[in-house]
Motif scaffolding. Sequence first.
Motif, PDB file in Angstrom:
ATOM      1  N   ASN A  43     -37.167  16.376 -12.111  1.00 14.24           N
ATOM      2  CA  ASN A  43     -37.927  15.497 -11.217  1.00 14.24           C
ATOM      3  C   ASN A  43     -38.005  16.061  -9.803  1.00 14.24           C
ATOM      4  OD1 ASN A  43     -38.143  12.817 -12.968  1.00 14.24           O
ATOM      5  ND2 ASN A  43     -36.052  13.583 -13.195  1.00 14.24           N
ATOM      6  N   ARG A  44     -37.884  17.385  -9.671  1.00 10.92           N
ATOM      7  CA  ARG A  44     -37.812  17.991  -8.339  1.00 10.92           C
ATOM      8  C   ARG A  44     -39.083  17.743  -7.540  1.00 10.92           C
ATOM      9  NH1 ARG A  44     -38.114  21.738 -12.245  1.00 10.92           N
ATOM     10  NH2 ARG A  44     -39.674  23.407 -12.180  1.00 10.92           N
ATOM     11  N   GLU A  45     -38.868  17.588  -6.221  1.00 12.76           N
ATOM     12  CA  GLU A  45     -39.952  17.306  -5.297  1.00 12.76           C
ATOM     13  C   GLU A  45     -40.266  18.524  -4.445  1.00 12.76           C
ATOM     14  OE1 GLU A  45     -38.553  14.041  -2.984  1.00 12.76           O
ATOM     15  OE2 GLU A  45     -39.184  12.534  -4.444  1.00 12.76           O
ATOM     16  N   THR A  46     -41.355  18.456  -3.719  1.00 13.92           N
ATOM     17  CA  THR A  46     -41.728  19.513  -2.792  1.00 13.92           C
ATOM     18  C   THR A  46     -40.664  19.650  -1.710  1.00 13.92           C
ATOM     19  OG1 THR A  46     -44.052  19.025  -3.161  1.00 13.92           O
ATOM     20  CG2 THR A  46     -43.510  20.337  -1.213  1.00 13.92           C
ATOM     21  N   PHE A  47     -40.335  20.881  -1.364  1.00 17.23           N
ATOM     22  CA  PHE A  47     -39.267  21.149  -0.408  1.00 17.23           C
ATOM     23  C   PHE A  47     -39.596  20.550   0.960  1.00 17.23           C
ATOM     24  CE2 PHE A  47     -37.276  23.637   2.931  1.00 17.23           C
ATOM     25  CZ  PHE A  47     -35.963  23.715   2.497  1.00 17.23           C
ATOM     26  N   SER A  48     -38.584  19.969   1.590  1.00 14.68           N
ATOM     27  CA  SER A  48     -38.713  19.481   2.964  1.00 14.68           C
ATOM     28  C   SER A  48     -37.387  19.688   3.687  1.00 14.68           C
ATOM     29  CB  SER A  48     -39.096  17.997   2.982  1.00 14.68           C
ATOM     30  OG  SER A  48     -38.076  17.208   2.386  1.00 14.68           O
ATOM     31  N   TRP A  49     -37.446  19.831   5.010  1.00 16.63           N
ATOM     32  CA  TRP A  49     -36.237  20.065   5.808  1.00 16.63           C
ATOM     33  C   TRP A  49     -36.298  19.156   7.022  1.00 16.63           C
ATOM     34  CZ3 TRP A  49     -31.902  22.507   4.557  1.00 16.63           C
ATOM     35  CH2 TRP A  49     -30.978  22.839   5.556  1.00 16.63           C
ATOM     36  N   THR A  50     -35.895  17.913   6.833  1.00 12.69           N
ATOM     37  CA  THR A  50     -35.940  16.920   7.898  1.00 12.69           C
ATOM     38  C   THR A  50     -34.598  16.225   8.018  1.00 12.69           C
ATOM     39  OG1 THR A  50     -36.783  15.256   6.333  1.00 12.69           O
ATOM     40  CG2 THR A  50     -38.410  16.495   7.614  1.00 12.69           C
ATOM     41  N   ARG A  51     -34.275  15.803   9.218  1.00 11.31           N
ATOM     42  CA  ARG A  51     -33.004  15.133   9.467  1.00 11.31           C
ATOM     43  C   ARG A  51     -33.067  13.681   8.987  1.00 11.31           C
ATOM     44  NH1 ARG A  51     -28.527  15.174  13.179  1.00 11.31           N
ATOM     45  NH2 ARG A  51     -27.848  13.028  13.606  1.00 11.31           N
ATOM     46  N   PRO A  52     -32.098  13.268   8.169  1.00 14.91           N
ATOM     47  CA  PRO A  52     -32.059  11.857   7.767  1.00 14.91           C
ATOM     48  C   PRO A  52     -31.713  10.978   8.971  1.00 14.91           C
ATOM     49  CG  PRO A  52     -30.689  13.249   6.340  1.00 14.91           C
ATOM     50  CD  PRO A  52     -31.046  14.065   7.534  1.00 14.91           C
ATOM     51  N   GLU A  53     -31.862   9.676   8.781  1.00  8.91           N
ATOM     52  CA  GLU A  53     -31.471   8.749   9.835  1.00  8.91           C
ATOM     53  C   GLU A  53     -29.979   8.885  10.136  1.00  8.91           C
ATOM     54  OE1 GLU A  53     -33.398   4.636  10.087  1.00  8.91           O
ATOM     55  OE2 GLU A  53     -33.450   5.085   7.941  1.00  8.91           O
ATOM     56  N   THR A  54     -29.633   8.758  11.413  1.00  8.68           N
ATOM     57  CA  THR A  54     -28.225   8.777  11.806  1.00  8.68           C
ATOM     58  C   THR A  54     -27.540   7.540  11.245  1.00  8.68           C
ATOM     59  OG1 THR A  54     -28.747   9.956  13.850  1.00  8.68           O
ATOM     60  CG2 THR A  54     -26.639   8.796  13.760  1.00  8.68           C
ATOM     61  N   SER A  55     -26.385   7.730  10.620  1.00  9.46           N
ATOM     62  CA  SER A  55     -25.712   6.599   9.980  1.00  9.46           C
ATOM     63  C   SER A  55     -24.203   6.786   9.985  1.00  9.46           C
ATOM     64  CB  SER A  55     -26.208   6.425   8.538  1.00  9.46           C
ATOM     65  OG  SER A  55     -25.885   7.558   7.756  1.00  9.46           O
ATOM     66  N   VAL A  56     -23.518   5.678   9.820  1.00 13.94           N
ATOM     67  CA  VAL A  56     -22.056   5.663   9.744  1.00 13.94           C
ATOM     68  C   VAL A  56     -21.658   4.699   8.637  1.00 13.94           C
ATOM     69  CG1 VAL A  56     -19.908   5.114  10.949  1.00 13.94           C
ATOM     70  CG2 VAL A  56     -21.791   6.183  12.204  1.00 13.94           C
ATOM     71  N   ALA A  57     -20.744   5.117   7.779  1.00  5.45           N
ATOM     72  CA  ALA A  57     -20.289   4.243   6.699  1.00  5.45           C
ATOM     73  C   ALA A  57     -19.326   3.191   7.241  1.00  5.45           C
ATOM     74  CB  ALA A  57     -19.601   5.052   5.608  1.00  5.45           C
ATOM     75  N   GLU A  58     -19.474   1.971   6.771  1.00  6.47           N
ATOM     76  CA  GLU A  58     -18.536   0.911   7.098  1.00  6.47           C
ATOM     77  C   GLU A  58     -17.610   0.622   5.930  1.00  6.47           C
ATOM     78  OE1 GLU A  58     -21.434  -2.099   8.383  1.00  6.47           O
ATOM     79  OE2 GLU A  58     -20.540  -1.903  10.387  1.00  6.47           O
ATOM     80  N   SER A  59     -18.087   0.887   4.729  1.00  6.02           N
ATOM     81  CA  SER A  59     -17.296   0.723   3.515  1.00  6.02           C
ATOM     82  C   SER A  59     -18.032   1.416   2.382  1.00  6.02           C
ATOM     83  CB  SER A  59     -17.106  -0.766   3.182  1.00  6.02           C
ATOM     84  OG  SER A  59     -18.315  -1.345   2.743  1.00  6.02           O
ATOM     85  N   ARG A  60     -17.469   1.316   1.187  1.00  8.28           N
ATOM     86  CA  ARG A  60     -18.135   1.869   0.007  1.00  8.28           C
ATOM     87  C   ARG A  60     -19.532   1.275  -0.169  1.00  8.28           C
ATOM     88  NH1 ARG A  60     -16.281   4.004  -4.600  1.00  8.28           N
ATOM     89  NH2 ARG A  60     -14.126   3.584  -4.009  1.00  8.28           N
ATOM     90  N   ILE A  61     -19.717   0.062   0.277  1.00  7.56           N
ATOM     91  CA  ILE A  61     -20.957  -0.670   0.039  1.00  7.56           C
ATOM     92  C   ILE A  61     -21.914  -0.610   1.221  1.00  7.56           C
ATOM     93  CG2 ILE A  61     -21.900  -2.962  -0.465  1.00  7.56           C
ATOM     94  CD1 ILE A  61     -19.272  -3.598  -1.900  1.00  7.56           C
TER      95      ILE A  61
END
Length: 422
Positions: A43-61
Amino acid sequence: MEARKKVSAFLEGLGVHHLIDSGCAGDIALLEAGAEFLHRYRNRETFSWTRPETSVAESRITTKYLDDQGNTIRSDALNGSIPSATKLPMLSSACPGWICFAEKTHPEALPYVSTTMSPQEISGVLVKQFISKIKGVDSSKIYHCCVMPCPDKKLEASRKDFYNPDSLCNDVDCVLTSNELLDMLTENGITNLAAVSSSDEGDKMDVDNVLLDFSDLSSCSREGRRLVSSVSSDGGSGGYLDFVFRLAAKELFDVTVPDGPLPFKQGRNVDIRTIELQVGGKVVLNFATAYGFRNIQSIIRQMKRNKCPHDFVEIMACPGGCLNGGGQIRIRKTSESSQISNDLTSALEKKLSENESNRARLEEISHKFHDRVVRSAEENTIVQKIYSEVIEGKPYSEQARRFLHTRYHAVPKLQNPLMQQW
């Protein structure tokens, strides 16, 4: 096997109730990584090189998303499983040093990183989420410690992504390096394992009543005469590439790769190795290993330019892989190390004349190693039981992605205090 029993006896003497080999968790990690690669490839997609949204984990969920100033934009509660991935090349995820490097300096690479948890964290899931419930023990009452070759595994264990908000604890509570375990032995007056009485409890762990028998939990057979492993490599790092390459060749192109070491192409840089599968004269699979940050950066540069020829890259932060991990036992220091170096030099000079006989001996040892019986991950009866009765799904199924996969985060960019407006 004998060494394992002695270490088990030592730890039991310190109050450890159960000693569980990571072989079972390793088999699950291989199956998940293999199934994940098959899904990405198909199911591979066309290559892209973009920064994901900045995020921080608070828990497993729960994950918190931030703007450029570090303010919370929204919180995202994971409803069900980790989403399936479609980016290639797939980059392995078992090395926490590499994951930390990617999150901080190359977050654009995160969509390409395998979401499969490392064996350490899978073992935490087995202990804290599965066995605890089956045995009727609150997971917060279990103290789970892992012995690992890498100090960065301590950072991995403390990640909020592995924090369970229901039990208010992480799946792994503590990580000891191999060297720290040696220090514990030394502090207790043990300088030779021969002085430790073997434990018979290693063959009769409490979890056996839940998950069949010891030989399936361990990477060593009960009789101690053979290794049971999911790969045909020489041990150490390389197992992910070995397993995924063989699985992909069979499942995608109906090609059975012969047993034994894979025929890698390797130049002067021993930490970069490649292997290809050709069908009808065309390269259909291209896998590589990249150990050490210099080689990791080379892979990243190729990906940035959309020039990476690989479908899968096994990445380890340490040159030489995990056997050269920062937590491994090192040679003694100061005058002792100097004496050892001199002794080794003298021994080497003495043995140069016996080079051919030594080479033959090494070939004999290698031949015996590869003659061992190899158990595939699919044949592990405990793994079969876990998938059928606990996870209730196949590798990389929605249920498996719920328990055995994780997320990564583009961490907030560091602010230069000299650039702040006062």
